[in-house]
Design a protein around this motif. Sequence first.
Motif, short mmCIF file in Angstrom:
data_model
loop_
_atom_site.label_atom_id
_atom_site.label_comp_id
_atom_site.label_asym_id
_atom_site.label_seq_id
_atom_site.Cartn_x
_atom_site.Cartn_y
_atom_site.Cartn_z
N GLY A 1 0.19 1.64 -18.85
CA GLY A 1 0.07 0.20 -18.66
C GLY A 1 0.37 -0.28 -17.25
N GLU A 2 0.67 0.64 -16.34
CA GLU A 2 1.00 0.26 -14.97
C GLU A 2 -0.10 0.69 -14.01
N GLN A 3 -0.44 -0.21 -13.08
CA GLN A 3 -1.46 0.12 -12.09
C GLN A 3 -0.89 1.06 -11.04
N ARG A 4 -1.59 2.16 -10.79
CA ARG A 4 -1.25 3.09 -9.72
C ARG A 4 -2.47 3.20 -8.80
N VAL A 5 -2.21 3.32 -7.51
CA VAL A 5 -3.29 3.37 -6.53
C VAL A 5 -3.38 4.77 -5.94
N PHE A 6 -4.59 5.31 -5.94
CA PHE A 6 -4.80 6.66 -5.44
C PHE A 6 -5.72 6.63 -4.22
N LEU A 7 -5.31 7.34 -3.19
CA LEU A 7 -6.08 7.49 -1.97
C LEU A 7 -6.48 8.94 -1.84
N ASN A 8 -7.78 9.19 -1.92
CA ASN A 8 -8.31 10.56 -1.84
C ASN A 8 -7.56 11.50 -2.77
N GLY A 9 -7.30 11.00 -3.99
CA GLY A 9 -6.66 11.81 -5.01
C GLY A 9 -5.15 11.80 -5.02
N LYS B 1 -16.69 -5.56 6.56
CA LYS B 1 -17.10 -4.29 5.95
C LYS B 1 -16.05 -3.75 4.98
N VAL B 2 -14.78 -4.03 5.27
CA VAL B 2 -13.71 -3.60 4.37
C VAL B 2 -13.78 -4.39 3.07
N ARG B 3 -14.00 -5.69 3.18
CA ARG B 3 -14.09 -6.54 2.00
C ARG B 3 -15.29 -6.14 1.14
N GLU B 4 -16.42 -5.81 1.79
CA GLU B 4 -17.59 -5.34 1.05
C GLU B 4 -17.29 -4.01 0.36
N PHE B 5 -16.56 -3.16 1.03
CA PHE B 5 -16.20 -1.84 0.53
C PHE B 5 -15.44 -1.94 -0.80
N LEU B 6 -14.58 -2.95 -0.92
CA LEU B 6 -13.73 -3.09 -2.11
C LEU B 6 -14.27 -4.08 -3.14
N PHE B 7 -15.26 -4.87 -2.75
CA PHE B 7 -15.75 -5.95 -3.62
C PHE B 7 -16.28 -5.42 -4.95
N ASP B 8 -17.13 -4.42 -4.92
CA ASP B 8 -17.73 -3.90 -6.15
C ASP B 8 -16.68 -3.35 -7.11
N LEU B 9 -15.67 -2.68 -6.57
CA LEU B 9 -14.60 -2.14 -7.40
C LEU B 9 -13.89 -3.25 -8.16
N GLN B 10 -13.59 -4.35 -7.47
CA GLN B 10 -12.89 -5.46 -8.10
C GLN B 10 -13.76 -6.12 -9.18
N GLN B 11 -15.03 -6.34 -8.88
CA GLN B 11 -15.91 -6.99 -9.85
C GLN B 11 -16.16 -6.10 -11.07
N ARG C 1 -14.36 8.13 4.87
CA ARG C 1 -13.36 9.17 4.59
C ARG C 1 -12.34 8.69 3.57
N ILE C 2 -12.56 7.48 3.04
CA ILE C 2 -11.58 6.86 2.14
C ILE C 2 -12.17 6.69 0.74
N HIS C 3 -11.46 7.22 -0.25
CA HIS C 3 -11.83 7.01 -1.65
C HIS C 3 -10.62 6.42 -2.36
N VAL C 4 -10.77 5.18 -2.81
CA VAL C 4 -9.67 4.47 -3.46
C VAL C 4 -9.96 4.33 -4.95
N GLU C 5 -8.96 4.64 -5.77
CA GLU C 5 -9.07 4.49 -7.21
C GLU C 5 -7.88 3.72 -7.76
N LEU C 6 -8.12 2.91 -8.76
CA LEU C 6 -7.05 2.30 -9.52
C LEU C 6 -6.98 3.00 -10.87
N LYS C 7 -5.80 3.47 -11.22
CA LYS C 7 -5.61 4.09 -12.53
C LYS C 7 -4.49 3.35 -13.25
N PHE C 8 -4.64 3.21 -14.54
CA PHE C 8 -3.62 2.52 -15.33
C PHE C 8 -2.89 3.55 -16.17
#
Length: 223
Positions: free
Chosen positions: A72-80, A104-114, A62-69
Amino acid sequence: MRAIAIDGPAGAGKSTIARKTAQELGFIYVDTGALYRTIGYAVNHFGLSTKKAGEVVSALDRIHVELKFIDGEQRVFLNGEDVSDLIRSPEVSMFASEVSAIPKVREFLFDLQQDLANHHDVIMDGRDIGTVVLPNADLKIFLTATAEDRAKRRYQQFLESGTVVDFDRLLEEIKQRDYNDSHREIAPLRQAEDALLIDTTGNTLEESIDLLQKIIRNRLGLE
């Protein structure tokens, strides 16, 4: 692509120092701690317990996390929704520590970071960047300071934002976070063998930023 990994305990100034350094050097700054804070915030927002791995894992779909710049500033979006400011409380910090111990949480975010590191010059900070996420980073730094010094910095930040907190409680929370992060089973906080140790105890923010920039420029041959 060039990657700089910065690890260290909570309150060491990693986010602020890394963000300003990235801006100066023209790198993308990735605050991985914000990703875990967002997961913790979301789980609590759903009315679930961040202490119960089963409940946390069940919430991930139920969680969709996005990083948007943005500018030049990082903003974090949760489900939009932009939750960048909502995830910065001491309570959410503890939620982040609890969910980050769940594989499972670390796996969930690993691909996004890489993926970010594969497509940008990045300065990425967190707890296991040099040891797990970016083991082949061009430069690894372990940034730290005493628990008391880190608590003072956090206390001042809250005062400046108009938030009243108890210093002694804040210090205990930082010590507990240190213990949790360094004793978790999966990817515990530790200095990578090839990481450079930088202790900023007693430094002003400007002194720490200047020191880090000089080291990066020197090690990577940047003008």
